[in-house]
Design a protein around this motif. Sequence first.
Motif, mmCIF file in Angstrom:
data_model
loop_
_atom_site.group_PDB
_atom_site.id
_atom_site.type_symbol
_atom_site.label_atom_id
_atom_site.label_comp_id
_atom_site.label_asym_id
_atom_site.label_seq_id
_atom_site.Cartn_x
_atom_site.Cartn_y
_atom_site.Cartn_z
ATOM 1 N N GLY A 4 72.591 95.616 77.767
ATOM 2 C CA GLY A 4 71.285 94.989 77.936
ATOM 3 C C GLY A 4 70.229 95.928 78.477
ATOM 4 N N ALA B 178 80.206 90.393 77.409
ATOM 5 C CA ALA B 178 79.194 89.829 76.514
ATOM 6 C C ALA B 178 79.760 88.757 75.582
ATOM 7 N N ARG C 198 78.494 85.161 75.063
ATOM 8 C CA ARG C 198 77.169 84.980 74.464
ATOM 9 C C ARG C 198 77.154 85.312 72.974
ATOM 10 N N TRP D 268 71.621 89.037 75.104
ATOM 11 C CA TRP D 268 70.990 88.811 76.405
ATOM 12 C C TRP D 268 69.752 87.934 76.227
ATOM 13 N N THR E 266 67.658 86.236 77.672
ATOM 14 C CA THR E 266 66.982 85.884 78.908
ATOM 15 C C THR E 266 65.519 85.576 78.610
ATOM 16 N N ARG F 51 62.782 88.554 82.992
ATOM 17 C CA ARG F 51 63.332 89.882 82.727
ATOM 18 C C ARG F 51 62.879 90.936 83.726
#
Length: 363
Positions: A228, A294, A297, A345, A347, A352
């Motif tokens: 990420g 990871a 996800r 990721w 987000t 962030r």
Amino acid sequence: MQLAADQLDAHLASKLGALYVVYGDETLLVNEAVDAIRARARQQGFDERESHTVERGFDWSHLLAGSREISLFGGRRLIELRIPGGKPGRDGGEALAALSGHLSPDVMAVVILPRLDAATQKSAWFSALSQGGVAVRVDSVELAQLPRWIAARLQRHGFTLPAGDAGRALTDFLVARVEGNLLAAHQEIEKLALLCPPGPLDPDTVEQAVLNVARYSVFKLGEAVLGGDVARLRRMLDGLQAEGVAPVLVHWTLADDIRAWLRIRQGLDAGQALPALLRANRIWGVKEKLLERALPRLRTPDLERLLQLAAQCDLAVKGLRPDSLPRAPWEALQVLALSMLDALWPTPPSARQGRRLVLHPAL
């Protein structure tokens, strides 16, 4: 006996074995380990050195015969054997297994190998070598370990880093300049040793002295994506472009990662074991650890979408006009790489804190 590379100096200070196996992919550290063994061997009277590299048609019988010869003139020999592929074959495996128990008192041997997978380390020939001699494992220095490695190398030359944030900023600067190239880091530190006197290092002096020698590897792109780290990912892509790396190679690496992730996701959904899936897809080391974190996800629909995006990117790197990506190859590659990162990721932008960004494709 098994040793890590950082244990070798202490071992050599206490005794010298007749057989050493040095294995790993970090060329600088492997060469340093072999140099240390050579230096200790010379102190013990091994003044003659033979060097062999295993290639097609290599004569293993000649090697074995030479390792058993007793010198008529009192000389002692060091035999170095490099096996670049790490696979000696059946005849070579039998010869290496025999080597460990049949060395002449006047002969010492060093076998140099690349990094070995778990299956090779359990093979009969490697087990015989490690049990009959000393196996020295040379681990790669990963990006997270590089600041500490650089600091230790600087201290060897009598340098001291500024305290606190200034010292961390200085090591971060050096890491950014040599990322992916340990030999370059070594060379830059050696250059500093010539230009600067021992003692505290001045950041401005270091910045002026150190060249930008970063060498970026396409095979490290997946680590930046899985971690990420958008800043590192963009820096690597810019570095690869500046070094003239072919866009098609970068695309192949990214697309291959996507296909591997999809195979692993589908395998897990079908009830297969993760370790077997990782081995089958040749994922190990740092990427293995990052991928394990990871995996929750990774969703099949997202991966299938990424494959479609990779197909569009393939058109761009081949000079064609994609439907949904910039036509310029490196711009298309940035979109693909950052889309892979965002799939892992997801987000919200507001959370962030400047660590990452989303690059929207220009149509």
